[in-house]
Structure formats: structure tokens, C-alpha cells
Design an enzyme around this catalytic site. Sequence first.
Site, short mmCIF file in Angstrom:
data_model
loop_
_atom_site.label_atom_id
_atom_site.label_comp_id
_atom_site.label_asym_id
_atom_site.label_seq_id
_atom_site.Cartn_x
_atom_site.Cartn_y
_atom_site.Cartn_z
N GLY A 1 37.32 48.46 35.88
CA GLY A 1 37.81 47.19 35.37
C GLY A 1 37.65 47.12 33.86
CG ASN B 1 42.90 50.97 45.17
OD1 ASN B 1 41.96 50.19 45.09
ND2 ASN B 1 43.71 50.98 46.21
CB VAL B 2 37.44 50.72 42.62
CG1 VAL B 2 37.54 50.98 41.13
CG2 VAL B 2 37.65 49.25 42.96
CB ILE C 1 31.62 34.91 31.54
CG1 ILE C 1 30.26 35.25 32.15
CG2 ILE C 1 31.81 35.62 30.20
CD1 ILE C 1 29.06 34.83 31.32
CB ALA D 1 29.15 38.65 51.87
CE LYS E 1 31.04 40.50 42.14
NZ LYS E 1 31.23 41.73 41.32
NE ARG F 1 42.99 43.85 33.43
CZ ARG F 1 44.23 44.00 33.85
NH1 ARG F 1 45.08 43.01 33.77
NH2 ARG F 1 44.64 45.15 34.34
CE1 TYR G 1 33.49 37.89 42.86
CE2 TYR G 1 31.77 36.21 42.79
CZ TYR G 1 32.50 37.20 42.16
OH TYR G 1 32.27 37.50 40.85
CG ASN H 1 33.50 44.79 34.98
OD1 ASN H 1 32.92 43.72 34.91
ND2 ASN H 1 34.80 44.91 34.67
#
Length: 253
Positions: free
Chosen positions: A12, A62-63, A196, A165, A167, A15, A163, A89
Amino acid sequence: MQLTNKVIAITGGARGLGYAVAERLGKQGARLALLDMSAEALDKAVSSLAAHDIQAKAFVVNVADEQSVQQAFADIASQMGPVGGCVNNAGITDDSLLIKAKEGVVEKRMSLASWQKVLDVNLTGVFLCGREAATQMVEAGHQGVIVNISSISRAGNMGQSNYAAAKAGVHALTVTWGKELARYGIRTGTVAPGFIATDMTASMRSDMLDRIAASVPLQHLGEPDNIAQSVAFIFENDYFTARIIECDGGLRL
């Protein structure tokens, strides 16, 4: 770790937070392998970094896809040399409540597709990239650092079952890898950002942003470079491993 001439992969990285991390580590002498889905965004990021005399190469990946990740890291090794660091990231959101009901009738549920998409990128992607990075470090016979980007949502957040779960799992990987990889001289760390100021938050309504800022003890959103500073600290501090830095303005008290 001294970053001069070290190859650091950043997912990532084209950007937002990833680019901010790239800029800070690049200014400290690292050679950057930027990984992202968009070739156009990558080219723009590489050009922008070059204007600051920062060396960076672009790798489309594509991770969430094992073959894509393996090929990208093989390309990094052949073009730049084995990685000495990796910043995981890349991440996405697809928010919804687990269920939404009215008068005792469930009208909407989080879909399995929504759950799986976020887990694939935000958790499986970290696993795949971390595994490739660790493999290269060990086979090259040098020490290294893996930094995973989590979120204050790892503690649970309404509308973000998928999200949150993912993280939480990201930090669990950091702790596990820290214990497993220490014997090879590989350290790990997590950075958990709060709210952020990124392109994502910039697209929100101003009244929503005002409410968010008011909820933060420091009364304002963080800047991408605040997260980059936290990542740089993990790289620089050779006695830091398997731990987390929460950079959130005091929001998660």
C-alpha cells in the site's frame, strides 16, 4: 537497524500512510520497494520520491493472492536484492453492522463476501507478505524488521466486525512472529493508528470530521507522518520487538 541502503518493502506504498512511511524511511537512506494494486499510483509515487532523491521501485501486487505476492517478492530480490524490512500497510474497509433489525425483524446482515474480502486483504495479505519477507531475510543471512499496521479498531468498533477482527489478528501475528523469528535476528512491531488525515477522511463531511476531532483528547486528527515516525522508531530501536505502538492522540484510553 541502520536504514542506509536497506531494501524495505512497503505494501500500500503508493499513497496515504504507506507513502508517508516510504518518504520518511527513504530520507533515512532506505531503498524502497513500493507494492500496490495500481500501476498508475505507483508510478506517480516513485516519481514523487525521486524528486526528493529517494530511490524507489514499483511492484504491482494483490496482497491477498499467494502467487502474486510470491512473484512480487521474487522480483524485488532480483531487481534490488533481498529485503531487510517489510511494512505491511495495505488494507481496506467494507463496513456494516453484523445485523440490522427493525421491530424484531432482521433486515440486513454483514455478508460473508464482505467479511472474507476484508480478512483476505487485511490479515491474509499480512501473513503472505510477512512470510515472504522473513524467508528472504533468513536465506540472505541478515537481520531484519517486519512492521504490521493495525488500528485502534482492533479493540472492537461498531460496524466493523471484519476490520476489527483482522486488525486484532494483525497484532497477534506480530507477537507470534516476534517469538518465532528472534532466533534469526528478525524483529517485529505493530503500529495502531487512530484517526489520521488521509484521502479517506478528507472525503468525509466536515461536520463528521469535527465530531471525530472533538473525540480525540488532542483535539485533532493525526498526520500520516505521525504514523511514519512510529514505524521508523521500530526500525531504529534494536531492543523493540513483538510489541505495539498506539498512535491515536490518546483516543483509546
